[in-house]
Enzyme design. Structure first.
Site, PDB file in Angstrom:
ATOM      1  N   GLU A   1     143.864  95.345 -33.034  1.00  0.00           N
ATOM      2  CA  GLU A   1     143.915  95.946 -34.525  1.00  0.00           C
ATOM      3  C   GLU A   1     143.950  95.540 -35.707  1.00  0.00           C
ATOM      4  O   GLU A   1     144.864  95.831 -36.462  1.00  0.00           O
ATOM      5  CB  GLU A   1     145.938  96.753 -34.497  1.00  0.00           C
ATOM      6  CG  GLU A   1     146.357  97.459 -33.699  1.00  0.00           C
ATOM      7  CD  GLU A   1     146.590  99.363 -32.748  1.00  0.00           C
ATOM      8  OE1 GLU A   1     148.046  98.549 -34.297  1.00  0.00           O
ATOM      9  OE2 GLU A   1     147.352  99.829 -32.262  1.00  0.00           O
TER      10      GLU A   1
ATOM     11  N   GLU B   1     146.005 100.409 -25.373  1.00  0.00           N
ATOM     12  CA  GLU B   1     147.072 100.825 -25.755  1.00  0.00           C
ATOM     13  C   GLU B   1     147.071 102.467 -25.801  1.00  0.00           C
ATOM     14  O   GLU B   1     146.252 102.820 -26.873  1.00  0.00           O
ATOM     15  CB  GLU B   1     147.523 100.051 -27.596  1.00  0.00           C
ATOM     16  CG  GLU B   1     148.195  98.843 -27.384  1.00  0.00           C
ATOM     17  CD  GLU B   1     148.828  98.505 -29.049  1.00  0.00           C
ATOM     18  OE1 GLU B   1     149.503  99.083 -29.409  1.00  0.00           O
ATOM     19  OE2 GLU B   1     148.624  97.034 -28.338  1.00  0.00           O
TER      20      GLU B   1
HETATM   21  O1  AHR Z   1     152.407  99.020 -28.839  1.00  0.00           O
HETATM   22  C1  AHR Z   1     153.180  98.877 -30.032  1.00  0.00           C
HETATM   23  C2  AHR Z   1     152.671  98.207 -31.105  1.00  0.00           C
HETATM   24  O2  AHR Z   1     151.277  99.759 -31.139  1.00  0.00           O
HETATM   25  C3  AHR Z   1     151.593  97.368 -30.711  1.00  0.00           C
HETATM   26  O3  AHR Z   1     151.765  96.216 -31.070  1.00  0.00           O
HETATM   27  C4  AHR Z   1     150.036  97.185 -31.615  1.00  0.00           C
HETATM   28  O4  AHR Z   1     148.886  97.051 -31.376  1.00  0.00           O
HETATM   29  C5  AHR Z   1     150.207  99.418 -31.568  1.00  0.00           C
HETATM   30  O5  AHR Z   1     150.670  99.711 -32.988  1.00  0.00           O
END
Ligand code: AHR
Length: 523
Positions: free
Chosen positions: A204, A327
């Protein structure tokens, strides 16, 4: 003081809530009819096993308590890793595990997590709170991967690290030479180098990984990626930190400027029932409106993948670069009650439906989607496993991953579905989500998710290009939309044998219960 009237009111509200949650529609409504064509004669791409990947971040109680308890813990463990967690993950056949973050990745310095554990520095976890003892580091993570048979996906630190730090970490893990770093690894107890097939340059990077513009990150990516070296026969796939949801410009810029230097580009998308980060919605207290809205939002994954893929196609028509949805999953408000750690949430039948829908979407896009990592493995967000001291619960999401593991590495088979929409007020979603695949032994697996909270589905399925003699199946469902497994009642939801089908040559009729996930095996 007379407390009785108050108590009566409370009990009535409680009973009403229980009734509302367990009887979205008290009478059994008529089933709806659907037809399904399973095109065995038109096989598509192989479903990469890594679509079934997991994600383990140093966050809340995922690593400490939920995975790592240490060798001296009374909780049964193998070299410090919980045996119950190991057994549950082995059963899932986890193909790949992402670590150490997430946002944590861009504050993690690998040298903190090697060497004697009692000498490792304690550092604040500035992303998620608390102090990290660094007891779980590179050796412990890679030991876990070896124990459960998963490939390692390491997310490197760009935000607060250097190309040199990243380069040296890779040498430490993978070199079989006589270099100082390879010898340091040997002195720390590991003679043989590990294989590291996946390494990402930051996470991110548009946000917690450095708040960069895509143009800036594209250059940073190329700089760091240059120093990801292959040692001693190891072959690393280099992954770039990707965009999120509708952030198509990120994909456009990264593909235009750095596609040649990458093997994969990530995408993050979380399902929030309300779509609002300041009030996401409850994990457990919800009715049909929130059920419907959550499923509508999770279905957006399909369009996000389609649009990001279309951009990737412009720069990479041969589909060499994988789209890695590293994710995804549901994200709810923290539960009231005792603090179970950052981003801890319960997991209900709704999460099982969300998991089934997303896995079906990933199968459909198997030509471009090469890896996904649900967030996260234990005690965080849409977890597979919940732990409380020595207790462990398998969540409904876990059961879907276990039922669906038959699709890993199988060939995706297209399906044509005709079914009514599942409507609620003005909102409407498809009532069914289906995917199919054929494995190396010729078995066909069909996964059906009935999104409708009230009506069962009478499906007539036709198989073009194959006839089968036997069917077996499993179903996951419950009377209440918010049914869940708790530490007191861990088996409220578990897959049961599915018997509601009739097979006649190349036609099969199935009756799929409302709000359920069914996986059929045809031989
Ligand atoms: O999964 C939780 C968080 O969500 C992670 O650390 C981040 O990459 C995302 O914003």
């Amino acid at each position: 003081m007379n407390r009785r009237p108050k108590l009566t009111v409370c009990v009535s509200i409680l009973l009403l809530t229980v009734f509302a949650l367990s009887n979205i529609n008290a009478q059994t409504p008529e089933p709806y009819k659907a037809t399904l064509a399973i095109r065995l004669d038109q096989p598509r791409s192989v479903i990469n096993r890594n679509i079934y990947g997991q994600f383990a971040e140093h966050l809340g109680r995922l690593i400490y308590d939920g995975t790592w308890v240490g060798e001296n813990s009374p909780i049964p463990n193998t070299r410090g890793i919980r045996n119950d967690v190991i057994a549950a993950l082995k059963e899932l056949r986890v193909p790949v595990l992402r670590w150490p973050g997430g946002c944590f990745a861009d504050e993690y310095h690998w040298r903190d997590g090697i060497g004697p554990r009692d000498k490792r520095p304690r550092r604040p976890n500035s992303s998620w709170g608390g102090v990290d003892t660094n007891a779980f580091g590179t050796h412990e993570f890679l030991d876990l991967c070896e124990i459960i048979g998963a490939e390692a996906y390491i997310n490197g630190n760009v935000g607060s690290g250097t190309p040199q730090e990243m380069m040296e970490w890779i040498e430490y893990m993978t070199s079989d030479t006589d270099s100082d770093l390879a010898n340091l690894r040997r002195r720390n107890g590991r003679d043989k180098p590990w294989k590291i097939p996946f390494f990402a340059v930051g996470n991110e990077t548009w946000g917690c990984g450095g708040n960069m513009r895509p143009e800036f990150y594209a250059d940073v990516y190329k700089q760091y990626a240059t120093f990801i070296k292959n040692h001693s026969g190891n072959k690393i796939q280099k992954l770039a930190s990707g965009g999120y949801d509708e952030n198509y410009n990120w994909t456009e810029v990264l593909m235009a400027q750095a596609a040649k230097q990458m093997d994969g580009l990530s995408l993050h998308y979380y399902t929030l029932p309300t779509g609002k980060w300041d009030k996401k919605g409850s994990a457990t207290q919800f009715g049909e409106q929130e059920w419907h809205a959550t499923l509508a939002r999770t279905l957006r994954m399909d369009q996000y993948i389609q649009k990001h893929s279309a951009i990737m196609d412009k720069y990479d028509p041969e589909k060499r670069v994988g789209l890695m949805v590293d994710e995804w999953g549901t994200w709810y408000d923290s539960e009231p009650g005792p603090d179970m750690g950052a981003l801890y949430q319960q997991n209900t039948l709704r999460d099982a439906i969300v998991a089934g829908i997303n896995l079906n979407i990933f199968h459909k896009h198997a030509d471009r989607v090469r890896m996904t990592n649900i967030a996260q493995m234990t005690n965080v967000l849409q977890a597979m496993l919940l732990t409380d001291k020595d207790k462990l619960v398998l969540t409904p999401t876990y059961h879907v991953f276990r039922m669906y593991r038959v699709h890993q590495g199988a060939t995706s088979i297209p399906v044509e579905l005709s079914a009514p929409e599942y409507k609620l007020g003005d909102a409407s979603v498809p009532s069914l989500s289906v995917s199919a695949s054929r494995d190396a032994e010729g078995r066909v697996h069909v996964s059906v998710v009935n999104l409708d909270a009230n009506r069962s589905a009478e499906i007539t399925a036709t198989l073009s290009g194959g006839a089968f003699k036997t069917v077996t199946g499993e179903v996951l469902t419950a009377p209440a939309v918010n049914a869940m497994n708790t530490f007191e009642r861990p088996n409220t939801l578990k897959p049961e044998p599915f018997k509601n089908y009739k097979l006649a040559g190349s036609q099969i009729s199935v009756n799929v219960p409302s709000k359920s996930v069914v996986v059929l095996e045809l031989r």
